[in-house]
Design a protein around this motif. Sequence first.
Motif, PDB file in Angstrom:
ATOM      1  N   SER A  93      28.297  65.082  50.589  1.00 39.43           N
ATOM      2  CA  SER A  93      26.918  64.755  50.950  1.00 39.43           C
ATOM      3  C   SER A  93      26.881  63.629  51.971  1.00 39.43           C
ATOM      4  CB  SER A  93      26.108  64.342  49.709  1.00 39.43           C
ATOM      5  OG  SER A  93      26.604  63.139  49.154  1.00 39.43           O
ATOM      6  N   VAL A  94      25.780  63.573  52.708  1.00 40.21           N
ATOM      7  CA  VAL A  94      25.504  62.487  53.647  1.00 40.21           C
ATOM      8  C   VAL A  94      24.070  62.051  53.440  1.00 40.21           C
ATOM      9  CG1 VAL A  94      25.146  61.892  56.072  1.00 40.21           C
ATOM     10  CG2 VAL A  94      27.195  63.146  55.412  1.00 40.21           C
ATOM     11  N   THR A  95      23.861  60.746  53.331  1.00 40.32           N
ATOM     12  CA  THR A  95      22.507  60.204  53.258  1.00 40.32           C
ATOM     13  C   THR A  95      22.323  59.142  54.333  1.00 40.32           C
ATOM     14  OG1 THR A  95      23.094  58.475  51.652  1.00 40.32           O
ATOM     15  CG2 THR A  95      22.361  60.589  50.770  1.00 40.32           C
ATOM     16  N   VAL A  96      21.072  58.965  54.753  1.00 38.31           N
ATOM     17  CA  VAL A  96      20.721  57.884  55.665  1.00 38.31           C
ATOM     18  C   VAL A  96      19.594  57.094  55.022  1.00 38.31           C
ATOM     19  CG1 VAL A  96      19.922  57.237  57.964  1.00 38.31           C
ATOM     20  CG2 VAL A  96      21.360  59.266  57.681  1.00 38.31           C
ATOM     21  N   SER A  97      19.794  55.793  54.874  1.00 37.01           N
ATOM     22  CA  SER A  97      18.792  54.918  54.266  1.00 37.01           C
ATOM     23  C   SER A  97      18.525  53.734  55.180  1.00 37.01           C
ATOM     24  CB  SER A  97      19.283  54.387  52.908  1.00 37.01           C
ATOM     25  OG  SER A  97      19.679  55.433  52.055  1.00 37.01           O
ATOM     26  N   LEU A  98      17.336  53.196  55.125  1.00 38.24           N
ATOM     27  CA  LEU A  98      17.003  51.961  55.821  1.00 38.24           C
ATOM     28  C   LEU A  98      17.059  50.838  54.803  1.00 38.24           C
ATOM     29  CD1 LEU A  98      16.034  50.671  58.494  1.00 38.24           C
ATOM     30  CD2 LEU A  98      13.694  50.948  57.651  1.00 38.24           C
ATOM     31  N   VAL A  99      17.964  49.882  55.004  1.00 39.46           N
ATOM     32  CA  VAL A  99      18.154  48.817  54.026  1.00 39.46           C
ATOM     33  C   VAL A  99      18.130  47.457  54.720  1.00 39.46           C
ATOM     34  CG1 VAL A  99      19.516  50.290  52.490  1.00 39.46           C
ATOM     35  CG2 VAL A  99      20.677  48.924  54.213  1.00 39.46           C
ATOM     36  N   GLY A 100      17.891  46.451  53.935  1.00 40.29           N
ATOM     37  CA  GLY A 100      17.885  45.081  54.450  1.00 40.29           C
ATOM     38  C   GLY A 100      17.875  44.111  53.287  1.00 40.29           C
ATOM     39  N   THR A 173      28.522  53.346  56.801  1.00 39.19           N
ATOM     40  CA  THR A 173      28.431  52.737  58.121  1.00 39.19           C
ATOM     41  C   THR A 173      27.083  52.037  58.251  1.00 39.19           C
ATOM     42  OG1 THR A 173      29.805  54.529  59.007  1.00 39.19           O
ATOM     43  CG2 THR A 173      28.647  53.142  60.602  1.00 39.19           C
ATOM     44  N   TYR A 174      27.119  50.751  58.606  1.00 40.08           N
ATOM     45  CA  TYR A 174      25.924  49.902  58.670  1.00 40.08           C
ATOM     46  C   TYR A 174      25.546  49.720  60.136  1.00 40.08           C
ATOM     47  CZ  TYR A 174      27.403  48.735  53.893  1.00 40.08           C
ATOM     48  OH  TYR A 174      27.787  48.794  52.567  1.00 40.08           O
ATOM     49  N   ILE A 175      24.486  50.410  60.578  1.00 42.38           N
ATOM     50  CA  ILE A 175      24.096  50.425  61.983  1.00 42.38           C
ATOM     51  C   ILE A 175      22.858  49.550  62.175  1.00 42.38           C
ATOM     52  CG2 ILE A 175      23.452  51.891  63.932  1.00 42.38           C
ATOM     53  CD1 ILE A 175      24.734  54.249  62.401  1.00 42.38           C
ATOM     54  N   PRO A 176      22.939  48.461  62.953  1.00 44.86           N
ATOM     55  CA  PRO A 176      21.776  47.582  63.145  1.00 44.86           C
ATOM     56  C   PRO A 176      20.585  48.338  63.732  1.00 44.86           C
ATOM     57  CG  PRO A 176      23.776  46.564  63.997  1.00 44.86           C
ATOM     58  CD  PRO A 176      24.126  47.984  63.694  1.00 44.86           C
ATOM     59  N   VAL A 177      19.400  48.094  63.168  1.00 46.35           N
ATOM     60  CA  VAL A 177      18.183  48.721  63.669  1.00 46.35           C
ATOM     61  C   VAL A 177      17.615  47.854  64.796  1.00 46.35           C
ATOM     62  CG1 VAL A 177      15.854  49.504  63.110  1.00 46.35           C
ATOM     63  CG2 VAL A 177      17.697  49.719  61.412  1.00 46.35           C
ATOM     64  N   PRO A 178      17.457  48.391  66.004  1.00 52.19           N
ATOM     65  CA  PRO A 178      16.945  47.587  67.122  1.00 52.19           C
ATOM     66  C   PRO A 178      15.554  47.027  66.833  1.00 52.19           C
ATOM     67  CG  PRO A 178      17.838  49.680  67.891  1.00 52.19           C
ATOM     68  CD  PRO A 178      17.772  49.769  66.401  1.00 52.19           C
ATOM     69  N   GLY A 179      15.387  45.742  67.096  1.00 52.50           N
ATOM     70  CA  GLY A 179      14.074  45.115  66.966  1.00 52.50           C
ATOM     71  C   GLY A 179      13.623  44.856  65.556  1.00 52.50           C
ATOM     72  N   GLN A 180      14.470  45.089  64.550  1.00 50.39           N
ATOM     73  CA  GLN A 180      14.099  44.830  63.160  1.00 50.39           C
ATOM     74  C   GLN A 180      15.138  43.899  62.545  1.00 50.39           C
ATOM     75  OE1 GLN A 180      12.661  47.983  60.639  1.00 50.39           O
ATOM     76  NE2 GLN A 180      12.268  49.327  62.377  1.00 50.39           N
ATOM     77  N   GLU A 181      14.823  42.632  62.542  1.00 53.16           N
ATOM     78  CA  GLU A 181      15.759  41.622  62.072  1.00 53.16           C
ATOM     79  C   GLU A 181      16.177  41.887  60.627  1.00 53.16           C
ATOM     80  OE1 GLU A 181      16.068  36.716  62.021  1.00 53.16           O
ATOM     81  OE2 GLU A 181      14.139  37.720  62.311  1.00 53.16           O
ATOM     82  N   GLY A 182      17.464  41.889  60.403  1.00 53.40           N
ATOM     83  CA  GLY A 182      17.987  42.065  59.059  1.00 53.40           C
ATOM     84  C   GLY A 182      18.072  43.497  58.565  1.00 53.40           C
ATOM     85  N   LYS A 183      17.570  44.464  59.343  1.00 54.35           N
ATOM     86  CA  LYS A 183      17.555  45.848  58.908  1.00 54.35           C
ATOM     87  C   LYS A 183      18.746  46.612  59.469  1.00 54.35           C
ATOM     88  CE  LYS A 183      13.476  45.918  56.748  1.00 54.35           C
ATOM     89  NZ  LYS A 183      13.299  46.317  55.344  1.00 54.35           N
ATOM     90  N   VAL A 184      19.309  47.490  58.637  1.00 48.57           N
ATOM     91  CA  VAL A 184      20.360  48.389  59.095  1.00 48.57           C
ATOM     92  C   VAL A 184      20.064  49.799  58.598  1.00 48.57           C
ATOM     93  CG1 VAL A 184      22.152  46.616  59.153  1.00 48.57           C
ATOM     94  CG2 VAL A 184      21.855  48.000  57.091  1.00 48.57           C
ATOM     95  N   ALA A 185      20.492  50.782  59.386  1.00 46.74           N
ATOM     96  CA  ALA A 185      20.507  52.169  58.928  1.00 46.74           C
ATOM     97  C   ALA A 185      21.864  52.390  58.283  1.00 46.74           C
ATOM     98  CB  ALA A 185      20.291  53.119  60.095  1.00 46.74           C
ATOM     99  N   LEU A 186      21.866  52.705  57.013  1.00 45.81           N
ATOM    100  CA  LEU A 186      23.102  52.920  56.275  1.00 45.81           C
ATOM    101  C   LEU A 186      23.368  54.415  56.200  1.00 45.81           C
ATOM    102  CD1 LEU A 186      25.471  52.063  54.483  1.00 45.81           C
ATOM    103  CD2 LEU A 186      23.880  52.032  52.533  1.00 45.81           C
ATOM    104  N   VAL A 187      24.428  54.849  56.879  1.00 44.06           N
ATOM    105  CA  VAL A 187      24.842  56.254  56.837  1.00 44.06           C
ATOM    106  C   VAL A 187      26.009  56.346  55.856  1.00 44.06           C
ATOM    107  CG1 VAL A 187      25.633  58.248  58.147  1.00 44.06           C
ATOM    108  CG2 VAL A 187      24.152  56.543  59.247  1.00 44.06           C
TER     109      VAL A 187
END
Length: 215
Positions: A93-100, A173-187
């Motif tokens: 499985s693969v999930t994508v979440s927005l976390v911070g 994989t923790y990908i920084p979200v542009p323009g959202q301080e402290g947020k990452v897209a976690l794949v």
Amino acid sequence: MARYKETLTVERGGFRIKVPETWWEFDVRPESRDDSIRRMVNERVQQRPELEQYRGTYVDFLQKAAADAWKSGALYCGCMAENFGGDTPITGSVTVSLVGGRDERGEPLSNDPSVIASQLAVKEAKREGDSWRKVTTVDIPGVGPAARTQGIEDIAVPGDALNRTIRAVLMQTYIPVPGQEGKVALVAGSSQVLDLADSFFDIFDAITSTFRFTD
């Protein structure tokens, strides 16, 4: 529940990601996911009757993956469940979440990949068969650097009163979200088929490398 196309754009999350055409996207909402997954498995078995003996395995795996994804705040969740002639189906499985997160002062935690990587724990296997985890930074084409863990890990079963764990192949994989301080897209990619760990690492890396933010 819809079959994945080559490219799936999830508007709510502001990203797109490519998965193999044989993978499936499914509903993770508690009020509808169980029925959706059963319908999807029924459709799949009708197309490939030889999978009938694995019907229950597929349903259990997909329902658990959907429940875990919902609890983790997933914006996207997809799975593969295939029989390649062996005794058991191959699942992943693969999930994508927005976390911070925030520190004790309420300030957003850094989403700088090097900072994230420095805060992630490395684990070495002391003997054969032990769990392990390595931490790296990778470059996502068109996106930039990201922190990553991969290994064979013991994952806590959500909501289990006995604090049981399951062992799985896991890449995050923790990908920084542009323009959202402290947020990452976690794949996050995972599979319980440990014997195919290297193959799944390649698959998860290939899928993650297609991740792109959208406007």
